[in-house]
Scaffold this active site. Sequence first.
Site, PDB file in Angstrom:
ATOM      1  N   GLY A   1      13.575  57.833  14.561  1.00  0.00           N
ATOM      2  CA  GLY A   1      13.394  57.654  16.005  1.00  0.00           C
ATOM      3  C   GLY A   1      11.978  57.165  16.214  1.00  0.00           C
ATOM      4  O   GLY A   1      11.032  57.716  15.633  1.00  0.00           O
ATOM      5  N   LYS A   2      11.835  56.129  17.024  1.00  0.00           N
ATOM      6  CA  LYS A   2      10.496  55.563  17.177  1.00  0.00           C
ATOM      7  C   LYS A   2       9.498  56.592  17.685  1.00  0.00           C
ATOM      8  O   LYS A   2       8.333  56.615  17.279  1.00  0.00           O
ATOM      9  CB  LYS A   2      10.552  54.334  18.097  1.00  0.00           C
ATOM     10  CG  LYS A   2      11.399  53.227  17.494  1.00  0.00           C
ATOM     11  CD  LYS A   2      11.362  51.949  18.276  1.00  0.00           C
ATOM     12  CE  LYS A   2      12.430  50.981  17.770  1.00  0.00           C
ATOM     13  NZ  LYS A   2      12.370  50.683  16.334  1.00  0.00           N
TER      14      LYS A   2
ATOM     15  N   ASN B   1       8.731  59.135  14.761  1.00  0.00           N
ATOM     16  CA  ASN B   1       7.945  58.439  13.725  1.00  0.00           C
ATOM     17  C   ASN B   1       6.492  58.276  14.180  1.00  0.00           C
ATOM     18  O   ASN B   1       5.548  58.480  13.409  1.00  0.00           O
ATOM     19  CB  ASN B   1       8.525  57.055  13.445  1.00  0.00           C
ATOM     20  CG  ASN B   1       9.930  57.105  12.865  1.00  0.00           C
ATOM     21  OD1 ASN B   1      10.363  58.136  12.364  1.00  0.00           O
ATOM     22  ND2 ASN B   1      10.640  55.989  12.945  1.00  0.00           N
TER      23      ASN B   1
ATOM     24  N   ASN C   1       6.147  43.953  18.310  1.00  0.00           N
ATOM     25  CA  ASN C   1       6.139  43.030  17.172  1.00  0.00           C
ATOM     26  C   ASN C   1       6.528  41.653  17.712  1.00  0.00           C
ATOM     27  O   ASN C   1       6.712  41.477  18.929  1.00  0.00           O
ATOM     28  CB  ASN C   1       7.047  43.529  16.029  1.00  0.00           C
ATOM     29  CG  ASN C   1       8.519  43.570  16.409  1.00  0.00           C
ATOM     30  OD1 ASN C   1       8.947  42.952  17.391  1.00  0.00           O
ATOM     31  ND2 ASN C   1       9.304  44.304  15.651  1.00  0.00           N
TER      32      ASN C   1
ATOM     33  N   LEU D   1       2.221  41.445  13.456  1.00  0.00           N
ATOM     34  CA  LEU D   1       2.791  40.220  12.893  1.00  0.00           C
ATOM     35  C   LEU D   1       3.201  40.413  11.430  1.00  0.00           C
ATOM     36  O   LEU D   1       3.147  39.477  10.631  1.00  0.00           O
ATOM     37  CB  LEU D   1       1.771  39.078  13.013  1.00  0.00           C
ATOM     38  CG  LEU D   1       1.313  38.741  14.451  1.00  0.00           C
ATOM     39  CD1 LEU D   1       0.097  37.829  14.447  1.00  0.00           C
ATOM     40  CD2 LEU D   1       2.462  38.094  15.236  1.00  0.00           C
TER      41      LEU D   1
ATOM     42  N   GLY E   1      -0.638  40.270   9.726  1.00  0.00           N
ATOM     43  CA  GLY E   1      -1.648  41.091  10.412  1.00  0.00           C
ATOM     44  C   GLY E   1      -1.292  41.375  11.855  1.00  0.00           C
ATOM     45  O   GLY E   1      -0.128  41.589  12.192  1.00  0.00           O
TER      46      GLY E   1
ATOM     47  N   GLY F   1       6.137  49.558  12.229  1.00  0.00           N
ATOM     48  CA  GLY F   1       5.593  49.380  13.583  1.00  0.00           C
ATOM     49  C   GLY F   1       5.234  50.714  14.218  1.00  0.00           C
ATOM     50  O   GLY F   1       4.255  50.825  14.963  1.00  0.00           O
ATOM     51  N   ASP F   2       6.031  51.728  13.913  1.00  0.00           N
ATOM     52  CA  ASP F   2       5.746  53.066  14.442  1.00  0.00           C
ATOM     53  C   ASP F   2       4.466  53.629  13.808  1.00  0.00           C
ATOM     54  O   ASP F   2       3.660  54.277  14.483  1.00  0.00           O
ATOM     55  CB  ASP F   2       6.919  54.005  14.156  1.00  0.00           C
ATOM     56  CG  ASP F   2       8.203  53.503  14.777  1.00  0.00           C
ATOM     57  OD1 ASP F   2       8.125  52.837  15.829  1.00  0.00           O
ATOM     58  OD2 ASP F   2       9.277  53.765  14.211  1.00  0.00           O
TER      59      ASP F   2
ATOM     60  N   SER G   1       7.816  58.733   5.650  1.00  0.00           N
ATOM     61  CA  SER G   1       7.029  57.771   4.865  1.00  0.00           C
ATOM     62  C   SER G   1       5.617  57.595   5.433  1.00  0.00           C
ATOM     63  O   SER G   1       4.827  56.809   4.921  1.00  0.00           O
ATOM     64  CB  SER G   1       7.723  56.413   4.830  1.00  0.00           C
ATOM     65  OG  SER G   1       7.626  55.774   6.090  1.00  0.00           O
TER      66      SER G   1
HETATM   67  O1  RIB Z   1      11.306  52.027  14.095  1.00  0.00           O
HETATM   68  C1  RIB Z   1      12.172  52.605  13.153  1.00  0.00           C
HETATM   69  C2  RIB Z   1      13.100  53.548  13.844  1.00  0.00           C
HETATM   70  O2  RIB Z   1      13.932  52.793  14.709  1.00  0.00           O
HETATM   71  C3  RIB Z   1      14.063  54.304  12.978  1.00  0.00           C
HETATM   72  O3  RIB Z   1      13.527  55.523  12.517  1.00  0.00           O
HETATM   73  C4  RIB Z   1      15.295  54.449  13.841  1.00  0.00           C
HETATM   74  O4  RIB Z   1      15.590  55.773  14.187  1.00  0.00           O
HETATM   75  C5  RIB Z   1      15.028  53.598  15.070  1.00  0.00           C
HETATM   76  O5  RIB Z   1      14.588  54.352  16.126  1.00  0.00           O
END
Ligand code: RIB
Length: 316
Positions: free
Chosen positions: A39-40, A43, A184, A229, A233, A267-268, A309
Site C-alpha cells: 500500500g502506498k 510503504n 513519477n 524519473l 534521477g 516511488g514510495d 524492502s
Molecule cells: O507503490 C507500490 C504499492 O502500490 C504496492 O505496495 C501496492 O500495494 C500498491 O499500493
Amino acid sequence: MPGVVLVVGSYNQDHAWTSDELPAPGATRLGTYASGPGGKGFNQAVAASRAGARTGFLTALGDDAAAATARALAAEEGIELLAEVHAALPSGTAGIFVDAAGRNVITVAPGANAALSADYVRAARPAFAGAGVVLAQLEVAPDAVHEALALARDTGATTVLNPAPANAPTTAELLALADILTPNETEFAALLARHAGQSVDADTLASSEDDALHALCQSVQATTWVITLGGQGAFVSHAAPGRHGDEASFYRVPAHPAQVVDTTGAGDAFSGALAAALAGNDAGSFAEAVGFASRYAALSTEAAGAALSMPRLRAR
Ligand code: RIB
C-alpha cells in the site's frame, strides 16, 4: 514540530508474482509467489520511519488477517497507527507482477481504503498538530486526502502529495493544497492531460529540455514538483526561485546506481525518505533532501517486496 511525519494513506496486502517477463495480455507464465505488506501509504510510512523520522500512519482497515498484520507491523516499526475500521469491507489488496529486470505492473483493490472518511481524518487533528510534514497519496477516499492536506495546512505542516496511482481522481483544489508534489513520469503525464489539457508521452519526459519540463510542471499547478524519473534521477521545479531555500527554480538530481531486484515501492521509498529528510532536525537544503530520497529509493530496489524492502537508515 520538526522530526515528525504523518502519512495519510492506504494499507494493502500485496500478492506478488515474479517471472522472467511480465505476462502479455492473454499469456500465462510460470513464476514464483510471495505475499507481504504494502500500500502506498504504509510503504511511505515505513520508509519515513526507517529513514529516521518519528512517524504516524492514518489509514482504514477491514477486520481481517491483513488488518492484524498491519497493526503488528506498525507496532514493530514504531509507527503510531490511527486506523478507521470498516468491518464489512476487506482490507486493501494489490496484485503485482514483477519481471527479471525488477519492473512491475500493479492492480489495487482498495477495499477499506476507499472508505476512509474525512470525519475520521478531522478527528485526528492532534496527530496533525504534532507533525512537521504530512504526506498523502491517492489510494484512499479523495475526500479524506483533501481533508488531510487542508488540516495539515491549518496546523502549519509542510504538505506533500504523491499523486499516485495515475488513474486516481484529482481536482485543482487538491493540487493547490500540496506544497510539494512527487509524481513519477506516468503520473505527471496523467496530471498534465487532466489539468492542463496537454498530452505528452511519459517516456519522453526524462529527455525533455529542463526549461520545457519546468514550464509543463508550473502549467499544471504553481507549486514545488519533484518528478521521479527512475534511472534518470529526479527533476525539481519550483514556482519561484527561493522556494524551500533553493536558489534555482529548476534542476535535476542524478539517480543513484543500484543492483535492481524489484522496483515495487521505489516511488514510495522516495516520498517517505523525502518527507523524513524535510521533517528532520538536521534538515539540509532541499536539493540535499531530494538527493537523500533518491539514494534511499535506489537502495530500496535492491530487495524484493514493498514495505519490507525499505532500507533501515536511522542516521542520515
Ligand atoms: O507503490 C507500490 C504499492 O502500490 C504496492 O505496495 C501496492 O500495494 C500498491 O499500493
